[in-house]
Design a protein around this motif. Structure first.
Motif, mmCIF file in Angstrom:
data_model
loop_
_atom_site.group_PDB
_atom_site.id
_atom_site.type_symbol
_atom_site.label_atom_id
_atom_site.label_comp_id
_atom_site.label_asym_id
_atom_site.label_seq_id
_atom_site.Cartn_x
_atom_site.Cartn_y
_atom_site.Cartn_z
ATOM 1 N N UNK A 107 50.009 53.023 38.364
ATOM 2 C CA UNK A 107 49.180 52.347 39.367
ATOM 3 C C UNK A 107 48.055 51.561 38.723
ATOM 4 N N UNK A 108 47.749 51.876 37.469
ATOM 5 C CA UNK A 108 46.661 51.189 36.784
ATOM 6 C C UNK A 108 46.963 49.710 36.570
ATOM 7 N N UNK A 109 48.200 49.273 36.746
ATOM 8 C CA UNK A 109 48.539 47.867 36.544
ATOM 9 C C UNK A 109 48.419 47.045 37.816
ATOM 10 N N UNK A 124 33.624 33.754 46.706
ATOM 11 C CA UNK A 124 33.754 32.529 45.892
ATOM 12 C C UNK A 124 34.878 32.708 44.878
ATOM 13 N N UNK A 125 35.316 31.598 44.354
ATOM 14 C CA UNK A 125 36.377 31.641 43.337
ATOM 15 C C UNK A 125 35.895 32.391 42.099
ATOM 16 N N UNK A 126 34.642 32.194 41.733
ATOM 17 C CA UNK A 126 34.085 32.901 40.579
ATOM 18 C C UNK A 126 34.109 34.410 40.815
ATOM 19 N N UNK A 127 33.769 34.830 42.035
ATOM 20 C CA UNK A 127 33.778 36.255 42.365
ATOM 21 C C UNK A 127 35.191 36.827 42.262
ATOM 22 N N UNK A 128 36.168 36.065 42.730
ATOM 23 C CA UNK A 128 37.560 36.520 42.645
ATOM 24 C C UNK A 128 37.948 36.730 41.187
ATOM 25 N N UNK A 129 37.696 35.744 40.354
ATOM 26 C CA UNK A 129 38.068 35.853 38.936
ATOM 27 C C UNK A 129 37.314 36.987 38.240
ATOM 28 N N UNK A 130 36.025 37.101 38.525
ATOM 29 C CA UNK A 130 35.255 38.182 37.908
ATOM 30 C C UNK A 130 35.788 39.541 38.352
ATOM 31 N N UNK A 131 36.095 39.670 39.641
ATOM 32 C CA UNK A 131 36.617 40.935 40.143
ATOM 33 C C UNK A 131 37.953 41.299 39.515
ATOM 34 N N UNK A 132 38.835 40.315 39.409
ATOM 35 C CA UNK A 132 40.139 40.582 38.794
ATOM 36 C C UNK A 132 40.002 40.898 37.308
ATOM 37 N N UNK A 133 39.119 40.168 36.617
ATOM 38 C CA UNK A 133 38.877 40.459 35.199
ATOM 39 C C UNK A 133 38.303 41.859 35.030
ATOM 40 N N UNK A 135 38.794 44.452 36.946
ATOM 41 C CA UNK A 135 39.865 45.439 37.123
ATOM 42 C C UNK A 135 40.765 45.497 35.893
ATOM 43 N N UNK A 136 41.110 44.330 35.364
ATOM 44 C CA UNK A 136 41.964 44.293 34.172
ATOM 45 C C UNK A 136 41.303 45.005 32.995
ATOM 46 N N UNK A 142 41.052 47.386 25.968
ATOM 47 C CA UNK A 142 41.223 46.536 24.783
ATOM 48 C C UNK A 142 41.122 45.054 25.121
ATOM 49 N N UNK A 143 41.286 44.692 26.388
ATOM 50 C CA UNK A 143 41.220 43.285 26.782
ATOM 51 C C UNK A 143 39.799 42.720 26.741
ATOM 52 N N UNK A 144 38.797 43.592 26.793
ATOM 53 C CA UNK A 144 37.414 43.106 26.795
ATOM 54 C C UNK A 144 37.086 42.347 25.509
#
Length: 164
Positions: A107-109, A124-133, A135-136, A142-144
């Protein structure tokens, strides 16, 4: 049916009921010919009912609509729900997220973001991208490292300035 050994000859026909998905009550003594006729009648009634039910074939409709609309974007793992306020989009998605979380091996994916027009932090679009990043990175720390170089130079402004 031919090679089946039964106590009553009708049982050869009765043994076929489950195969054809029909039911007829057994009448012992009616003989194999009469039992077979009743079985065929029941199968014909089942087919007639299915024919009368038919108005369209949804599988063909789906294929036709898909083809008319230009086909699907294959391999897309994105689900985007939009509509007027108060139509139940958020609750629908919360249910979908719960089901996906339960059904996924890992489920972590699963990543998601819910926009809300009344909350400026998440509309906002920025909020969407930040939120998805977020979560990832939370799921795969390791993605950070892919963000670190720029973040080390600019700090929080990397995510908040007008060019974010």
């Amino acid at each position: 049916m031919e090679h089946r050994q039964t106590k009553h000859e009708e049982d050869k026909v009765y043994s076929l009921l489950g195969i054809f998905g029909v039911y007829i009550p057994p009448f012992y003594g009616e003989g194999m010919g009469r039992a077979l006729t009743r079985l065929q009648d029941e199968i014909n009634k089942l087919e007639k009912c299915t024919q009368d039910l038919y108005i369209t074939n949804p599988r063909r409709d789906k294929a036709r609509i898909k083809e008319t609309k230009g086909g699907l974007l294959e391999e897309s793992r994105l689900l985007w729900i939009k509509g007027d306020p108060g139509k139940g989009k958020t609750m629908l998605l919360c249910g979908i997220i719960n089901e996906l979380s339960r059904s996924m091996a890992i489920a972590a994916h699963l990543c998601y973001f819910l926009c809300q027009a009344t909350d400026s932090r998440i509309n906002s679009a920025t909020a969407v991208l930040r939120g998805l990043l977020f979560m990832l990175v939370s799921q795969q720390p390791s993605l950070v490292s892919h963000l670190r170089e720029k973040h080390d130079k600019t700090g929080k402004a990397l995510f908040e300035n007008p060019n974010a």
